[in-house]
Motif scaffolding. Structure first.
Motif, mmCIF file in Angstrom:
data_model
loop_
_atom_site.group_PDB
_atom_site.id
_atom_site.type_symbol
_atom_site.label_atom_id
_atom_site.label_comp_id
_atom_site.label_asym_id
_atom_site.label_seq_id
_atom_site.Cartn_x
_atom_site.Cartn_y
_atom_site.Cartn_z
ATOM 1 N N MET A 9 0.834 -1.245 -0.077
ATOM 2 C CA MET A 9 0.056 -0.060 -0.047
ATOM 3 C C MET A 9 1.006 1.341 -0.021
ATOM 4 S SD MET A 9 -3.238 -1.145 2.397
ATOM 5 C CE MET A 9 -4.005 -2.674 2.176
ATOM 6 N N PHE A 10 1.848 1.243 0.539
ATOM 7 C CA PHE A 10 2.779 2.398 0.587
ATOM 8 C C PHE A 10 3.359 2.566 -0.895
ATOM 9 C CE2 PHE A 10 7.750 3.281 0.656
ATOM 10 C CZ PHE A 10 7.606 4.697 0.761
ATOM 11 N N LEU A 11 3.669 1.701 -1.625
ATOM 12 C CA LEU A 11 4.128 1.727 -3.033
ATOM 13 C C LEU A 11 2.971 2.111 -3.695
ATOM 14 C CD1 LEU A 11 6.383 -1.409 -3.607
ATOM 15 C CD2 LEU A 11 7.133 1.159 -3.479
ATOM 16 N N GLY A 54 -0.075 15.905 13.283
ATOM 17 C CA GLY A 54 -0.014 17.140 12.815
ATOM 18 C C GLY A 54 1.274 17.724 13.522
ATOM 19 N N THR A 55 1.766 17.200 14.438
ATOM 20 C CA THR A 55 2.987 17.947 15.283
ATOM 21 C C THR A 55 4.246 17.372 14.929
ATOM 22 O OG1 THR A 55 1.320 18.542 17.111
ATOM 23 C CG2 THR A 55 3.738 18.557 17.557
ATOM 24 N N THR A 56 4.174 15.853 15.181
ATOM 25 C CA THR A 56 5.475 15.098 15.001
ATOM 26 C C THR A 56 5.489 14.151 13.581
ATOM 27 O OG1 THR A 56 4.903 13.229 16.301
ATOM 28 C CG2 THR A 56 6.021 14.825 17.520
ATOM 29 N N GLY A 57 4.109 14.413 12.824
ATOM 30 C CA GLY A 57 4.019 13.419 11.684
ATOM 31 C C GLY A 57 2.574 13.720 11.418
ATOM 32 N N LEU A 58 2.160 12.766 10.437
ATOM 33 C CA LEU A 58 0.767 12.825 9.926
ATOM 34 C C LEU A 58 0.310 11.278 9.817
ATOM 35 C CD1 LEU A 58 1.171 14.991 6.996
ATOM 36 C CD2 LEU A 58 -0.030 15.659 9.060
ATOM 37 N N LEU A 59 -0.751 11.090 10.342
ATOM 38 C CA LEU A 59 -1.508 9.931 10.550
ATOM 39 C C LEU A 59 -2.574 9.755 9.561
ATOM 40 C CD1 LEU A 59 -1.861 9.370 14.405
ATOM 41 C CD2 LEU A 59 -0.117 8.537 13.056
ATOM 42 N N HIS A 60 -2.867 8.249 8.890
ATOM 43 C CA HIS A 60 -3.493 7.803 7.985
ATOM 44 C C HIS A 60 -4.361 6.615 7.995
ATOM 45 C CE1 HIS A 60 0.370 5.999 6.614
ATOM 46 N NE2 HIS A 60 -0.615 5.147 6.136
ATOM 47 N N THR A 61 -5.513 6.581 7.678
ATOM 48 C CA THR A 61 -6.374 5.318 7.989
ATOM 49 C C THR A 61 -5.509 4.027 7.541
ATOM 50 O OG1 THR A 61 -7.763 5.725 5.928
ATOM 51 C CG2 THR A 61 -8.529 6.404 8.140
ATOM 52 N N GLY A 97 -6.650 4.014 3.174
ATOM 53 C CA GLY A 97 -5.439 4.787 3.377
ATOM 54 C C GLY A 97 -4.746 5.101 2.510
ATOM 55 N N ILE A 98 -4.925 4.686 1.288
ATOM 56 C CA ILE A 98 -3.762 4.892 0.135
ATOM 57 C C ILE A 98 -3.714 6.027 -0.142
ATOM 58 C CG2 ILE A 98 -3.255 4.166 -2.281
ATOM 59 C CD1 ILE A 98 -4.164 1.480 -1.569
#
Length: 467
Positions: free
Chosen positions: A283-285, A396-403, A408-409
């Motif tokens: 999914m990262f790719l 939003g502070t040290t990174g960003l999160l996704h589902t 989440g792609i």
């Protein structure tokens, strides 16, 4: 295909002189010890090699584990491999040895034939004064009966209790600390954890995993968890030394980037985990490819972007990894994607990349040691909003999160674009992540947390023996 990273043991001779001139002697010693074990290791794991000179330094802060001096501890590992659980237990062994604890180790599952990794790790422990026994021998049973503390590592280790101790199990349970790292449902088998309610305590790496185990054991197995302690992990002193050494990082960055065939100004997004479907490299790719499409469509001006997959097994390519490589070929992004062999020594790659992607799927990581290691190197983290990652990364502070999952792609692709197009935001997140590590996720933080647990378990064990 994209280039593979060369092994650090085979570091070209022309790099030795600059390294010797530019790095401190202590850092070099740590590097070369670690690089000797670099090419065969699995990853989201800690750098293990530690120098035992901290206690002798003038003015050094005493270890919070000094109360363990002269105590006998048996560590029970389900396997001895270069994966997270066994390496964490080895790290605990070395912390205990550094304060004079008598530490014994047994491995439940061992292959009948000689295994190079097991041989290396056992001798590493022997060199540090850890006694290594057979899990099936009388020596292991005798040690379990007389030990002050028995640490079972991972849920699977519970099988050893009945198989080896038989009728003696009740004598050992009151002094057992069960260290659990698993987040997958197939570990919830009664044959593994039926003794769980009777042990002195359980230690788990994150609050979300502890809550999951509490609910799952009650709902599925109809058993109750013992008193449970959450212990967040911490970065080793050796890794922090490198993370704070700007010269070392620059040398490592230049060398890794040269080996990958990328320029200093290029932007590298990396996922550092053993290659498997649960870690989400596929999914990262897809997200990375989608981010390239977004940049092209919007005609955004960004440095050349690359995706780095650290955690391949070049000797036994799996079906899943073949799928990854086929996707890269199909999308014609071979010049943008780089597969690197699995490694225990992550510092060179953390020095070389710009953003870490922690894309573990399903319930996420139990904790995710690589996340705090990346933050130590001032890297922002793009992570799934699941598992222990949510307790490390401040969205939003040290990174960003996704589902998680396919949903989440696209969010991950958009987050990649955000960090690619906003240099200041990327650097600020990295700086804040580094500050968070210094506040919460250092080795001495972890040692204090573990010390509090061990004191409680020893107290309960002593009370049980007197009743």
């Amino acid at each position: 295909m994209a280039k593979h990273s060369i092994g650090w043991v085979a570091l070209h001779k022309r790099w030795l002189l600059p390294l010797l001139l530019m790095l401190s002697v202590s850092t070099l010693i740590a590097f070369f010890i670690r690089f000797a074990f670099d090419s065969t290791c699995d990853r989201n794991l800690p750098v293990l090699e530690k120098r035992d000179n901290s206690a002798s330094q003038i003015g050094a802060t005493p270890s919070p584990l000094t109360f363990m001096k002269s105590k006998l501890v048996l560590l029970v590992s389900h396997e001895l491999s270069l994966s997270g659980g066994p390496l964490l237990l080895m790290e605990l062994a070395f912390l205990l040895r550094s304060v004079g604890t008598e530490v014994c180790w047994i491995t439940i599952q061992k292959p009948s034939e000689t295994d190079g990794v097991i041989y290396s790790l056992e001798h590493k422990m022997l060199d540090r004064g850890v006694q290594v026994f057979s899990a099936k021998g009388q020596e292991a049973i005798g040690t379990a009966l007389k030990a002050d503390l028995v640490v079972l590592n991972t849920a699977v280790s519970g099988k050893w209790l009945d198989a080896a101790l038989k009728e003696k199990v009740p004598r050992v349970l009151p002094k057992v600390l069960w260290w659990i790292h698993e987040m997958r449902g197939h570990y919830f088998k009664l044959e593994y954890v039926k003794q769980l309610p009777l042990v002195a305590g359980a230690m788990i790496d994150s609050h979300v995993t502890a809550e999951y185990w509490k609910n799952r054991t009650q709902e599925r197995l109809r058993i109750k968890m013992p008193e449970t302690f959450v212990v967040h992990l911490g970065n080793s002193k050796e890794l922090m030394e490198v993370a704070e050494d700007s010269v070392a990082k620059r040398v490592l960055r230049e060398h890794v980037r040269e080996s990958l065939g990328v320029r200093n100004e290029d932007l590298l997004f990396a996922i550092i985990n053993s290659v498997s479907r649960g870690k989400g490299q596929d999914m990262f790719l897809r997200s990375f490819y989608e981010s390239l499409q977004l940049i092209q469509e919007k005609k955004l001006q960004v440095p050349t972007m690359h995706a780095v997959i650290v955690g391949s097994d070049l000797t036994a390519q799996t079906k899943f990894e073949s799928e990854l490589r086929n996707f890269v070929m199909l999308k014609k992004i071979q010049d943008r994607v780089h597969f690197v062999n699995k490694t225990l020594t992550v510092a060179p790659y953390l020095a070389a990349i710009d953003v870490l992607v922690q894309n573990s799927q399903a319930r996420g990581e139990c904790f995710g040691r690589i996340t705090i290691e990346a933050m130590a190197f001032r890297l922002p983290v793009l992570g799934t909003a699941a598992g222990g990652t949510t307790e490390i990364v401040l969205n939003g502070t040290t990174g960003l999160l996704h589902t998680i999952g396919k949903e989440g792609i696209t969010p991950l692709a958009k987050n990649i674009v955000k960090l690619a197009t906003h240099v200041e935001r990327r650097l600020t997140m990295g700086k804040r992540g580094h500050e968070r590590v210094k506040e919460m996720f250092l080795e001495h933080h972890m040692a204090h947390r573990i010390a509090a647990v061990l004191k409680e378990v020893l107290h309960k064990s002593k009370s049980s023996s007197q009743s």
